[in-house]
Design a protein around this motif. Structure first.
Motif, PDB file in Angstrom:
ATOM      1  N   GLY A  36      -2.051  -1.557   3.930  1.00 47.32           N
ATOM      2  CA  GLY A  36      -2.951  -0.731   3.152  1.00 47.32           C
ATOM      3  C   GLY A  36      -4.202  -0.426   3.947  1.00 47.32           C
ATOM      4  O   GLY A  36      -4.394  -0.938   5.058  1.00 47.32           O
TER       5      GLY A  36
ATOM      6  N   ARG B 294      -0.920   0.916  -0.338  1.00 48.31           N
ATOM      7  CA  ARG B 294       0.285   1.164   0.456  1.00 48.31           C
ATOM      8  C   ARG B 294       0.047   2.357   1.372  1.00 48.31           C
ATOM      9  O   ARG B 294      -0.810   3.200   1.084  1.00 48.31           O
ATOM     10  CB  ARG B 294       1.476   1.459  -0.468  1.00 48.31           C
ATOM     11  CG  ARG B 294       1.818   0.327  -1.401  1.00 48.31           C
ATOM     12  CD  ARG B 294       2.780   0.773  -2.491  1.00 48.31           C
ATOM     13  NE  ARG B 294       2.150   1.693  -3.426  1.00 48.31           N
ATOM     14  CZ  ARG B 294       1.396   1.306  -4.448  1.00 48.31           C
ATOM     15  NH1 ARG B 294       1.173   0.022  -4.672  1.00 48.31           N
ATOM     16  NH2 ARG B 294       0.863   2.194  -5.263  1.00 48.31           N
TER      17      ARG B 294
ATOM     18  N   SER C  45       5.244  -5.220   1.097  1.00 43.67           N
ATOM     19  CA  SER C  45       5.514  -4.388  -0.080  1.00 43.67           C
ATOM     20  C   SER C  45       5.918  -5.218  -1.295  1.00 43.67           C
ATOM     21  O   SER C  45       5.918  -4.714  -2.420  1.00 43.67           O
ATOM     22  CB  SER C  45       6.616  -3.374   0.240  1.00 43.67           C
ATOM     23  OG  SER C  45       7.817  -4.039   0.613  1.00 43.67           O
TER      24      SER C  45
ATOM     25  N   VAL D 103      -0.185  -5.592  -4.566  1.00 46.83           N
ATOM     26  CA  VAL D 103       0.137  -4.240  -4.105  1.00 46.83           C
ATOM     27  C   VAL D 103       0.976  -3.504  -5.147  1.00 46.83           C
ATOM     28  O   VAL D 103       0.726  -2.342  -5.481  1.00 46.83           O
ATOM     29  CB  VAL D 103       0.884  -4.292  -2.752  1.00 46.83           C
ATOM     30  CG1 VAL D 103       1.395  -2.913  -2.361  1.00 46.83           C
ATOM     31  CG2 VAL D 103      -0.028  -4.836  -1.666  1.00 46.83           C
TER      32      VAL D 103
ATOM     33  N   ASP E 132      -1.392   4.449  -6.280  1.00 48.15           N
ATOM     34  CA  ASP E 132      -1.319   4.855  -4.871  1.00 48.15           C
ATOM     35  C   ASP E 132      -2.690   4.940  -4.219  1.00 48.15           C
ATOM     36  O   ASP E 132      -2.848   4.644  -3.032  1.00 48.15           O
ATOM     37  CB  ASP E 132      -0.614   6.206  -4.734  1.00 48.15           C
ATOM     38  CG  ASP E 132       0.860   6.127  -5.075  1.00 48.15           C
ATOM     39  OD1 ASP E 132       1.448   5.036  -4.928  1.00 48.15           O
ATOM     40  OD2 ASP E 132       1.431   7.152  -5.485  1.00 48.15           O
TER      41      ASP E 132
END
Length: 283
Positions: free
Chosen positions: A41, A73, A100, A105, A110
Motif C-alpha cells: 500500500g 492496496r 493481501s 487491508v 480502495d
C-alpha cells in the motif's frame, strides 16, 4: 469484558503489523503516474498545494488543502499538479504482514482521502514528520518511517470513531457492541467460542447478535472466526511452527481438524501452502 478494556487495534497490529518506508519527500510538478504493480500500500501526505487525483473509472478527487491519501492496496492513479508551483508531499510504502490476506487491508476501501486537520490528535506527529521529511538530519529516514506508522494508527482510530467504514471487519470494530466480540476472538483465538458466548460478551441476544454481525461484518461469527484462525495459522507456518502446536494455539482439537478448515479456506493443505510460499520466497 468492559468498554474500557476493549482495545480494538491491539491484537490486529500485534498479529498483522505494518511497516512503512518513505520513498519520496519534496515537490511534484505536472503529471505523476502510479501503476497498480507490486504488493504494497501507499500513504501520501500532502503538505501544501493543489492536486487532482485521477483513478480509472472513478470520479476525480480534488485536493486543495493539506490532506492524506491512503491506498491500502496497489491502485493505478495519476496525480496532476500545477506544472510550475506543484505540490509538496511526502510518501511512504506500507508493507502489511500477510500482504493481501491482511485483515486490515481487506477491511478498507480502495482509497481514503481526508484533510489532515480532521485526523484527531495527529497534528504534532504530522508537524514532526514534515519537519524531518523536508530536512537533511541524520537518522531522518528511520524516524520518518516510524512516524508514518503512527499516522496510520491514528487514521485507523479516526475511521473507527467516525464510523466512516460501513461494512467489513473495521465496521464491526466501530460497532459499540459487536466490537467486544471481535476483540475477544482476536485476542483469544484458541477459546471454544460458541454463538451464545460471543453474544453474551457483546451484550446482545443470540439472534440479534447473529443478525447484526452478518449485516455489519459480512459473514457469520463462525466463518469470521475460522478466517481469523486460518490467517494466524499462515503466519505460524511461515515462522516454521509445527501444525500440532498451531492447532492447539488457534483452537482446533487436532491437526486434521485444522487442515480441513485451512483447505476449505485456502484451497490448499497447510503443507501445500507452506511449500508454495517457500518456493515464492527468494533466497
Amino acid at each position: 469484558m468492559t468498554e474500557s478494556c476493549t482495545d480494538r487495534l491491539n491484537a490486529l497490529l500485534q498479529h498483522f503489523p505494518v511497516h512503512a518506508r518513505m520513498f519520496h519527500s519534496g515537490s511534484l510538478c505536472g503529471i505523476t503516474d502510479f501503476t497498480a504493480a507490486g504488493a504494497v500500500g501507499q500513504l501520501h501526505l500532502i503538505r501544501s498545494g493543489a492536486m487532482e487525483i485521477i483513478h480509472p473509472d472513478q470520479p476525480t478527487l480534488y485536493v486543495n488543502e493539506p490532506s492524506l491519501l491512503f491506498y491500502p492496496r496497489p491502485m493505478a492513479r495519476r496525480f496532476v499538479t500545477d506544472p510550475v508551483c506543484g505540490a509538496d508531499l511526502t510518501c511512504a510504502e506500507l508493507h502489511f504482514a500477510g500482504g493481501s490476506d491482511n485483515p486490515i487491508v481487506n477491511g478498507l476501501p480502495d482509497v481514503i482521502c481526508l484533510p489532515l486537520e480532521t485526523i484527531d490528535g495527529a497534528a504534532p506527529v504530522l508537524a514532526l514528520l514534515f519537519e524531518e521529511a523536508f530536512s537533511e538530519r541524520c537518522g531522518r529516514h528511520a524516524l520518518i518511517d516510524k512516524l508514518f506508522e503512527v499516522v496510520l494508527i491514528q487514521l485507523l482510530r479516526q475511521l473507527m470513531e467516525s464510523k466512516e467504514i460501513n461494512s467489513g471487519m473495521l465496521a464491526g470494530l466501530s460497532h459499540p457492541k459487536l466490537r467486544k466480540a471481535l476483540v475477544a476472538m482476536h485476542e483469544q483465538p484458541g477459546q471454544e467460542w460458541s454463538l451464545d458466548a460471543l453474544a453474551t460478551i457483546a451484550g446482545m441476544s443470540r439472534s440479534v447478535f447473529a443478525s447484526s454481525f452478518r449485516h455489519t461484518v459480512g459473514s457469520t461469527p463462525g466463518a469470521y472466526l475460522q478466517n481469523w484462525r486460518v490467517r494466524l495459522t499462515q503466519q505460524a507456518l511461515q515462522r516454521g511452527e509445527s501444525l500440532k502446536m498451531i492447532a492447539i494455539a488457534v483452537g482446533y482439537g487436532s491437526e486434521a481438524a485444522l487442515s480441513r478448515a485451512f483447505k476449505a479456506q485456502c484451497g490448499l493443505s497447510p503443507r501445500e501452502w507452506r511449500q508454495l510460499r517457500e518456493q515464492d520466497t527468494p533466497d
